[in-house]
Structure formats: structure tokens, C-alpha cells
Design a protein around this motif. Structure first.
Motif, PDB file in Angstrom:
ATOM      1  N   ALA A   1       4.273   6.231 -53.903  1.00  0.00           N
ATOM      2  CA  ALA A   1       2.831   6.124 -54.091  1.00  0.00           C
ATOM      3  C   ALA A   1       2.452   4.752 -54.653  1.00  0.00           C
ATOM      4  O   ALA A   1       1.479   4.132 -54.212  1.00  0.00           O
ATOM      5  CB  ALA A   1       2.331   7.236 -55.016  1.00  0.00           C
ATOM      6  N   LEU A   2       3.223   4.274 -55.625  1.00  0.00           N
ATOM      7  CA  LEU A   2       2.961   2.947 -56.186  1.00  0.00           C
ATOM      8  C   LEU A   2       3.158   1.862 -55.126  1.00  0.00           C
ATOM      9  O   LEU A   2       2.344   0.939 -55.012  1.00  0.00           O
ATOM     10  CB  LEU A   2       3.874   2.671 -57.381  1.00  0.00           C
TER      11      LEU A   2
ATOM     12  N   ALA B   1       2.827   2.070 -51.938  1.00  0.00           N
ATOM     13  CA  ALA B   1       1.720   2.113 -50.976  1.00  0.00           C
ATOM     14  C   ALA B   1       0.473   1.431 -51.542  1.00  0.00           C
ATOM     15  O   ALA B   1      -0.226   0.705 -50.823  1.00  0.00           O
ATOM     16  CB  ALA B   1       1.415   3.552 -50.584  1.00  0.00           C
ATOM     17  N   ARG B   2       0.203   1.630 -52.827  1.00  0.00           N
ATOM     18  CA  ARG B   2      -0.969   1.010 -53.440  1.00  0.00           C
ATOM     19  C   ARG B   2      -0.791  -0.487 -53.648  1.00  0.00           C
ATOM     20  O   ARG B   2      -1.748  -1.254 -53.587  1.00  0.00           O
ATOM     21  CB  ARG B   2      -1.279   1.667 -54.784  1.00  0.00           C
ATOM     22  N   LEU B   3       0.435  -0.921 -53.892  1.00  0.00           N
ATOM     23  CA  LEU B   3       0.701  -2.317 -54.199  1.00  0.00           C
ATOM     24  C   LEU B   3       0.948  -3.181 -52.961  1.00  0.00           C
ATOM     25  O   LEU B   3       0.740  -4.396 -53.006  1.00  0.00           O
ATOM     26  CB  LEU B   3       1.908  -2.425 -55.134  1.00  0.00           C
ATOM     27  N   GLN B   4       1.372  -2.575 -51.864  1.00  0.00           N
ATOM     28  CA  GLN B   4       1.772  -3.345 -50.685  1.00  0.00           C
ATOM     29  C   GLN B   4       0.706  -4.313 -50.172  1.00  0.00           C
ATOM     30  O   GLN B   4       1.040  -5.454 -49.836  1.00  0.00           O
ATOM     31  CB  GLN B   4       2.219  -2.413 -49.554  1.00  0.00           C
ATOM     32  N   PRO B   5      -0.569  -3.923 -50.125  1.00  0.00           N
ATOM     33  CA  PRO B   5      -1.564  -4.898 -49.651  1.00  0.00           C
ATOM     34  C   PRO B   5      -1.597  -6.180 -50.490  1.00  0.00           C
ATOM     35  O   PRO B   5      -1.699  -7.283 -49.949  1.00  0.00           O
ATOM     36  CB  PRO B   5      -2.889  -4.133 -49.747  1.00  0.00           C
TER      37      PRO B   5
ATOM     38  N   ILE C   1      -4.237  -2.764 -61.132  1.00  0.00           N
ATOM     39  CA  ILE C   1      -4.716  -1.453 -60.701  1.00  0.00           C
ATOM     40  C   ILE C   1      -4.958  -0.622 -61.959  1.00  0.00           C
ATOM     41  O   ILE C   1      -4.071  -0.521 -62.821  1.00  0.00           O
ATOM     42  CB  ILE C   1      -3.695  -0.732 -59.787  1.00  0.00           C
ATOM     43  N   ASP C   2      -6.133  -0.048 -62.054  1.00  0.00           N
ATOM     44  CA  ASP C   2      -6.466   0.845 -63.172  1.00  0.00           C
ATOM     45  C   ASP C   2      -6.165   0.216 -64.529  1.00  0.00           C
ATOM     46  O   ASP C   2      -5.647   0.873 -65.427  1.00  0.00           O
ATOM     47  CB  ASP C   2      -5.721   2.179 -63.036  1.00  0.00           C
TER      48      ASP C   2
END
Length: 72
Positions: free
Chosen positions: A30-31, A33-37, A48-49
Motif C-alpha cells: 500500500a505504501l 503504491a502511494r509513493l510510486q508516483p 503524505i499525511d
């Protein structure tokens, strides 16, 4: 006085997985996926957050998150 026991990071992770039922690999995915961009843009850190995920890059190796820092 006896020496105080050291609890390694590995032991804490195994405890979270095996006793706490926490799914470490699910969190890792999950991390990622959020960080890849942000990684794809070449960022050295991604916020993030309210937390900065610091990205290290070594020649011939994939980018790696090395630490997470709370952003004031």
C-alpha cells in the motif's frame, strides 16, 4: 544488575505479524503504491499525511524508502 534485553526491529515486525495479526507485506504494498508516483518523478522525499518518506537512490539499485520523518 542484569543487562536489559534488546528487542530488535526484526522481532518487533514478527510480533506485529504473528501476534498482532498485522499484515506487514500488505502495508508495504500500500505504501509503495502511494509513493510510486513521487518516486517516478525523481523526488528525494515524498510528503503524505504530514510525514516525509525519504527516498535513497544508489546506482544499479531500485529507489528505497529509508526513513519516515514527521513534518512540523
Amino acid at each position: 544488575m542484569t543487562d536489559l534485553v534488546v528487542i530488535t526491529d526484526h522481532a518487533v515486525l514478527r510480533y506485529l505479524e504473528r501476534v498482532g495479526g498485522f499484515e506487514i507485506e500488505t502495508l508495504r504494498a500500500a505504501l509503495a503504491a502511494r509513493l510510486q508516483p513521487g518516486v517516478d518523478t525523481g523526488a528525494g522525499a515524498i510528503v503524505i499525511d504530514g510525514h516525509a518518506f525519504v527516498i535513497a537512490r544508489q546506482p544499479g539499485a531500485r529507489p528505497a524508502v529509508t526513513t519516515v520523518i514527521k513534518v512540523p
